[in-house]
Design a protein around this motif. Structure first.
Motif, PDB file in Angstrom:
ATOM      1  N   TYR A  60       0.840  -1.192   0.000  1.00  0.00           N
ATOM      2  CA  TYR A  60       0.000   0.000   0.000  1.00  0.00           C
ATOM      3  C   TYR A  60       0.883   1.253   0.000  1.00  0.00           C
ATOM      4  O   TYR A  60       1.740   1.416   0.873  1.00  0.00           O
ATOM      5  N   ILE A  61       0.647   2.103  -0.990  1.00  0.00           N
ATOM      6  CA  ILE A  61       1.364   3.371  -1.125  1.00  0.00           C
ATOM      7  C   ILE A  61       0.366   4.509  -0.987  1.00  0.00           C
ATOM      8  O   ILE A  61      -0.743   4.445  -1.532  1.00  0.00           O
ATOM      9  N   LEU A  62       0.779   5.567  -0.287  1.00  0.00           N
ATOM     10  CA  LEU A  62      -0.005   6.797  -0.218  1.00  0.00           C
ATOM     11  C   LEU A  62       0.831   7.929  -0.780  1.00  0.00           C
ATOM     12  O   LEU A  62       1.986   8.118  -0.377  1.00  0.00           O
ATOM     13  N   GLU A  63       0.255   8.671  -1.712  1.00  0.00           N
ATOM     14  CA  GLU A  63       0.915   9.852  -2.268  1.00  0.00           C
ATOM     15  C   GLU A  63       0.069  11.080  -1.948  1.00  0.00           C
ATOM     16  O   GLU A  63      -1.131  11.098  -2.222  1.00  0.00           O
ATOM     17  N   ILE A  64       0.703  12.098  -1.373  1.00  0.00           N
ATOM     18  CA  ILE A  64       0.028  13.355  -1.077  1.00  0.00           C
ATOM     19  C   ILE A  64       0.546  14.393  -2.060  1.00  0.00           C
ATOM     20  O   ILE A  64       1.669  14.876  -1.947  1.00  0.00           O
ATOM     21  N   GLY A  65      -0.268  14.718  -3.063  1.00  0.00           N
ATOM     22  CA  GLY A  65       0.133  15.625  -4.135  1.00  0.00           C
ATOM     23  C   GLY A  65       0.350  14.866  -5.426  1.00  0.00           C
ATOM     24  O   GLY A  65       1.436  14.359  -5.684  1.00  0.00           O
ATOM     25  N   THR A  66      -0.675  14.784  -6.260  1.00  0.00           N
ATOM     26  CA  THR A  66      -0.613  13.982  -7.492  1.00  0.00           C
ATOM     27  C   THR A  66      -0.030  14.759  -8.665  1.00  0.00           C
ATOM     28  O   THR A  66       0.718  14.198  -9.476  1.00  0.00           O
ATOM     29  N   THR A  87      -3.629   8.177  -4.229  1.00  0.00           N
ATOM     30  CA  THR A  87      -3.013   9.483  -4.448  1.00  0.00           C
ATOM     31  C   THR A  87      -4.054  10.584  -4.277  1.00  0.00           C
ATOM     32  O   THR A  87      -5.201  10.455  -4.728  1.00  0.00           O
ATOM     33  N   ILE A  88      -3.655  11.653  -3.606  1.00  0.00           N
ATOM     34  CA  ILE A  88      -4.577  12.717  -3.213  1.00  0.00           C
ATOM     35  C   ILE A  88      -4.138  14.044  -3.830  1.00  0.00           C
ATOM     36  O   ILE A  88      -2.958  14.401  -3.777  1.00  0.00           O
ATOM     37  N   ASP A  89      -5.106  14.787  -4.374  1.00  0.00           N
ATOM     38  CA  ASP A  89      -4.814  16.120  -4.897  1.00  0.00           C
ATOM     39  C   ASP A  89      -6.073  16.976  -4.800  1.00  0.00           C
ATOM     40  O   ASP A  89      -7.191  16.443  -4.775  1.00  0.00           O
ATOM     41  N   VAL A  90      -5.870  18.296  -4.776  1.00  0.00           N
ATOM     42  CA  VAL A  90      -7.003  19.218  -4.662  1.00  0.00           C
ATOM     43  C   VAL A  90      -7.462  19.763  -6.006  1.00  0.00           C
ATOM     44  O   VAL A  90      -8.511  20.412  -6.087  1.00  0.00           O
ATOM     45  N   ASN A  91      -6.694  19.505  -7.080  1.00  0.00           N
ATOM     46  CA  ASN A  91      -6.973  20.127  -8.369  1.00  0.00           C
ATOM     47  C   ASN A  91      -7.891  19.248  -9.210  1.00  0.00           C
ATOM     48  O   ASN A  91      -7.458  18.276  -9.832  1.00  0.00           O
ATOM     49  N   GLU A  92      -9.154  19.626  -9.250  1.00  0.00           N
ATOM     50  CA  GLU A  92     -10.154  18.856  -9.997  1.00  0.00           C
ATOM     51  C   GLU A  92      -9.864  18.836 -11.493  1.00  0.00           C
ATOM     52  O   GLU A  92     -10.183  17.858 -12.192  1.00  0.00           O
ATOM     53  N   LEU A 115      -9.866  13.187  -4.503  1.00  0.00           N
ATOM     54  CA  LEU A 115      -9.911  14.626  -4.758  1.00  0.00           C
ATOM     55  C   LEU A 115     -10.357  15.355  -3.503  1.00  0.00           C
ATOM     56  O   LEU A 115     -11.419  15.066  -2.946  1.00  0.00           O
ATOM     57  N   GLY A 116      -9.524  16.290  -3.036  1.00  0.00           N
ATOM     58  CA  GLY A 116      -9.897  17.082  -1.874  1.00  0.00           C
ATOM     59  C   GLY A 116      -8.708  17.349  -0.973  1.00  0.00           C
ATOM     60  O   GLY A 116      -7.553  17.142  -1.343  1.00  0.00           O
ATOM     61  N   ASN A 117      -9.015  17.807   0.220  1.00  0.00           N
ATOM     62  CA  ASN A 117      -8.009  18.137   1.222  1.00  0.00           C
ATOM     63  C   ASN A 117      -7.452  16.855   1.834  1.00  0.00           C
ATOM     64  O   ASN A 117      -8.201  16.056   2.406  1.00  0.00           O
ATOM     65  N   ALA A 118      -6.144  16.663   1.722  1.00  0.00           N
ATOM     66  CA  ALA A 118      -5.524  15.430   2.216  1.00  0.00           C
ATOM     67  C   ALA A 118      -5.762  15.226   3.703  1.00  0.00           C
ATOM     68  O   ALA A 118      -5.912  14.087   4.172  1.00  0.00           O
ATOM     69  N   LEU A 119      -5.809  16.306   4.477  1.00  0.00           N
ATOM     70  CA  LEU A 119      -5.995  16.180   5.917  1.00  0.00           C
ATOM     71  C   LEU A 119      -7.398  15.695   6.270  1.00  0.00           C
ATOM     72  O   LEU A 119      -7.612  15.144   7.354  1.00  0.00           O
TER      73      LEU A 119
END
Length: 213
Positions: A60-66, A87-92, A115-119
């Motif tokens: 399992y990998i988690l990326e913050i900022g795609t 992978t998480i990013d805020v830019n739709e 998609l959204g705020n990683a926190l």
């Protein structure tokens, strides 16, 4: 940002693994169509990320900022059979761009976009991660660390990008420069936190490897 002399840097790149064809296409299209293409991990750092992931062999990998998905594809190269990359990013606006390249790779079914705020998203992820890559808004690096440390297995790895910030972290800090100030604090946190052991590599703009004890 390159900290090595140009001729040495060129030699290092020339004698490292070549950028895969799909990532060459992604690299070109990002530079042609997407704002701030310097945010892309790039071919050499991408091969570093790929090698580290292959050595770790994460499930399992988690990326913050795609961003456009380049680093996600590099990290996915090390996934074990049946593994997942979240992978998480805020830019739709970049979601479809990312998915096009994810689906063109062998890892499309293993990569999950959020998609959204990683926190807000991280607490909802029901996994213990083997590898985490932090490459998002710098003022939140400390918050991301605290959000993911209890979701990282013992022996798991956190990779943090841009930790040298064009060398600004080692220079007098302007009080208005929030990103540099917070990165300095983040680097000190990783040095002092008893839950991890850490080394900084002067690769591109600085890459930290932290191992959970």
């Amino acid at each position: 940002m390159h900290f090595l002399p140009e001729h040495i840097d060129n030699y290092v790149v020339k004698h490292s693994e070549n950028e895969p064809e799909l990532l060459q296409k992604l690299n070109r299209e990002t530079h042609q169509k997407i704002l701030q293409p310097r945010m892309l991990s790039g071919d050499y750092q991408g091969r570093v990320l790929s090698m580290l992931s292959k050595l770790i062999q994460p499930k399992y990998i988690l990326e913050i900022g795609t961003y456009t998905g380049y680093s996600a594809l590099c990290l996915a190269e090390g996934l074990t059979k049946g593994g997942e990359l979240h992978t998480i990013d805020v830019n739709e606006e970049l979601v479809d761009f990312q998915r096009k390249y994810f689906d063109a790779s062998p890892f499309g079914e293993q990569i999950y976009q959020h998609l959204g705020n990683a926190l807000d998203i991280i607490p909802e992820l029901d996994h213990t991660f083997d590898l985490v890559f932090i490459d998002a808004d710098k003022p939140n690096y400390i918050n991301y660390f605290h959000a993911i440390i209890d979701k990282l297995r013992p022996g798991g790895i956190i990779l943090s990008d841009n930790v040298l910030w064009s060398g600004k972290v080692a220079e007098p800090i302007n009080d208005k420069d929030t990103s540099t100030k917070l990165l300095v604090e983040y680097n000190q946190l990783l040095k002092e936190d008893s839950r991890v052991e850490t080394v900084i590599l002067p690769i591109r703009d600085g890459l930290t490897i932290s191992r959970k004890l």
